[in-house]
Design a protein around this motif. Structure first.
Motif, short mmCIF file in Angstrom:
data_model
loop_
_atom_site.label_atom_id
_atom_site.label_comp_id
_atom_site.label_asym_id
_atom_site.label_seq_id
_atom_site.Cartn_x
_atom_site.Cartn_y
_atom_site.Cartn_z
N ALA A 110 0.76 -1.31 0.00
CA ALA A 110 -0.07 0.04 -0.13
C ALA A 110 0.78 1.15 -0.29
CB ALA A 110 -0.79 0.00 1.25
N ALA A 111 1.97 1.19 0.55
CA ALA A 111 2.97 2.25 0.66
C ALA A 111 3.58 2.54 -0.54
CB ALA A 111 3.75 2.09 1.77
N LYS A 112 3.95 1.46 -1.41
CA LYS A 112 4.59 1.54 -2.56
C LYS A 112 3.89 0.99 -3.78
CE LYS A 112 9.27 1.30 -1.09
NZ LYS A 112 10.76 0.75 -1.09
N PRO A 113 2.85 1.63 -4.28
CA PRO A 113 1.80 0.99 -5.24
C PRO A 113 2.50 1.23 -6.49
CG PRO A 113 1.20 3.42 -4.56
CD PRO A 113 2.22 2.88 -3.62
N ASP A 114 3.40 2.00 -6.59
CA ASP A 114 4.15 2.06 -8.27
C ASP A 114 5.34 1.08 -8.36
OD1 ASP A 114 2.41 4.17 -8.67
OD2 ASP A 114 3.44 5.50 -7.85
N LEU A 115 5.56 0.43 -7.11
CA LEU A 115 6.62 -0.43 -7.30
C LEU A 115 6.38 -1.77 -8.22
CD1 LEU A 115 9.74 -1.10 -6.19
CD2 LEU A 115 8.76 -2.46 -4.39
N LYS A 116 6.92 -1.94 -9.36
CA LYS A 116 6.54 -3.09 -10.28
C LYS A 116 7.52 -4.29 -9.99
CE LYS A 116 4.79 -0.05 -13.64
NZ LYS A 116 4.89 1.49 -12.87
N VAL A 117 6.81 -5.45 -9.70
CA VAL A 117 7.77 -6.70 -9.34
C VAL A 117 7.33 -7.55 -10.48
CG1 VAL A 117 8.27 -8.61 -7.68
CG2 VAL A 117 7.90 -5.92 -6.82
N MET A 118 8.39 -8.29 -11.15
CA MET A 118 8.38 -9.42 -11.97
C MET A 118 9.04 -10.72 -11.59
SD MET A 118 9.10 -9.28 -16.07
CE MET A 118 10.74 -9.17 -16.07
N ILE A 119 8.69 -11.67 -11.70
CA ILE A 119 9.17 -12.98 -11.15
C ILE A 119 9.52 -13.88 -12.63
CG2 ILE A 119 9.00 -15.25 -9.73
CD1 ILE A 119 6.72 -12.26 -9.06
N VAL A 120 10.93 -14.37 -12.43
CA VAL A 120 11.35 -15.17 -13.76
C VAL A 120 12.58 -16.27 -13.13
CG1 VAL A 120 11.40 -12.89 -14.88
CG2 VAL A 120 13.46 -13.81 -13.74
N THR A 121 12.49 -17.17 -14.01
CA THR A 121 13.35 -18.31 -14.08
C THR A 121 14.18 -18.41 -15.32
OG1 THR A 121 13.88 -20.48 -13.23
CG2 THR A 121 11.94 -20.09 -14.40
N GLY A 122 15.22 -19.02 -15.60
CA GLY A 122 15.88 -18.88 -16.93
C GLY A 122 16.67 -20.10 -17.22
#
Length: 343
Positions: free
Chosen positions: A210-222
């Motif tokens: 809620a405090a960081k609504p603009d923080l975009k997070v992506m999850i990956v493996t390779g």
């Protein structure tokens, strides 16, 4: 070495590529009664209906439980002590694989440590009462080789726990219910404390989101050939974080030919999605961040240039303790992350 995501077993041929060494043992351990389990409670018939809809009925509660490593880790946190494990549990250096959680691998037998390695003869020699494994695919016990299913079924009954298509908390509760049926005390201090810790970690992550609504997070493996971007709806942990309010970047749909869970991108197209933070599969058999750094497109991603790369514990056991630790670490990493990396 080529590596692949833990899920999408058939399509990705996952575990055929897992590269960890085998662990063994010779002497059969004593019967593994759950901690804090009254002996009298073990008397009388025992019944359980697993997530395949399979009804199990035994003369008494199972005492000698053999479990896939992640299932063993979940049961262990609830107070059940398996006599043996199969699936990743021992690293090449002899250390404990994270997938097996808190299980004391010096006190359990090993009947296989890599994909396709399930020693049926050793399994039979342990005189098991029950086998427990998770299921990413319907009716398919994780890490039990298809060619061994018939033989394994003849030795002892098995209980499958569905891991895909269900909410995170529901899966954890399901393992808890199975542990209780096996004699564990869910009111024991360690279990109750883990539940409180999980609730607190969830609340903290929700507050941070809620405090960081603009923080975009992506999850990956390779793998050396491809980058796999996690499709939120198919991963119970990632879906849970999204429900807590975390701003997760994920593809609109998975690559169907791969069985779901991921959109598979060539490394040339690794910049299709951008995020302020990237969580990278932390399993020992997965492609390392240092290896990914050699891929030019990856190196140009905003989160990579900003150094905002953190671990994703893809094989975490489904227990309150396991995910409390995961979310505590995640919140600490996101707290220090900038939310203006993606312009």
């Amino acid at each position: 070495m080529a590596t692949v995501p833990r899920r999408s077993l058939v399509a990705l041929g996952a575990a055929a590529l897992l590269g960890v060494s085998a662990c063994g043992g010779t002497a059969a351990p004593p019967s593994a009664v759950p901690s804090a389990a009254p002996t009298a409670a073990a008397q009388g018939p025992w019944t359980w209906t697993d997530d395949r809809g399979k009804s199990l009925s035994l003369p008494q509660r199972p005492q000698r439980v053999v479990a896939q490593s992640a299932a063993a880790a979940a049961l262990w946190d609830f107070g059940v002590r398996p006599v043996a494990v199969f699936g990743p549990h021992k690293l090449k250096n002899g250390g404990r694989d994270p997938e097996v959680g808190e299980v004391d691998i010096s006190k359990v037998e090993s009947i296989g440590n890599v994909w396709g390695e399930f020693n049926v003869e050793k399994y039979a020699s342990l005189q098991p009462d029950l086998l427990v494994a998770g299921m990413y695919q319907k009716n398919t016990l994780w890490y039990v080789p298809p060619e061994s299913v018939a033989a394994v079924d003849q030795i002892a009954p098995s209980a499958g726990v569905q891991l895909s298509g269900k909410p995170l908390v529901e899966i954890i509760e399901r393992y808890g219910a199975l542990a209780a049926a096996l004699g564990a005390d869910l009111k024991a201090a360690p279990v109750a404390g883990a539940k409180s810790r999980f609730d607190a970690a969830s609340a903290a992550l929700k507050t941070l989101a809620a405090a960081k609504p603009d923080l975009k997070v992506m999850i990956v493996t390779g793998t050396p050939e491809s980058l796999y971007v996690a499709y939120l709806p198919d991963h119970p942990d990632i879906k849970y974080w999204g429900e807590l309010g975390l701003n997760i970047v994920y593809p609109p749909k998975p690559t169907q030919s791969e069985g779901g869970f991921w959109e598979v991108l060539s490394w040339e197209n690794a910049d299709k999605y951008q995020a302020d933070v990237i969580l990278v599969d932390a399993r020992s058999q997965s492609m390392k961040i240092e290896e990914m750094a050699k891929k030019p497109t990856w190196a140009k991603l905003p989160a990579v240039k900003a150094g905002q790369l953190y671990p994703w514990h893809a094989a975490e056991r489904y227990s309150y303790l396991g995910y409390a630790k995961v979310m505590e670490e995640l919140a600490a990493n996101l707290e220090k992350s900038r939310d203006d990396v993606v312009k």
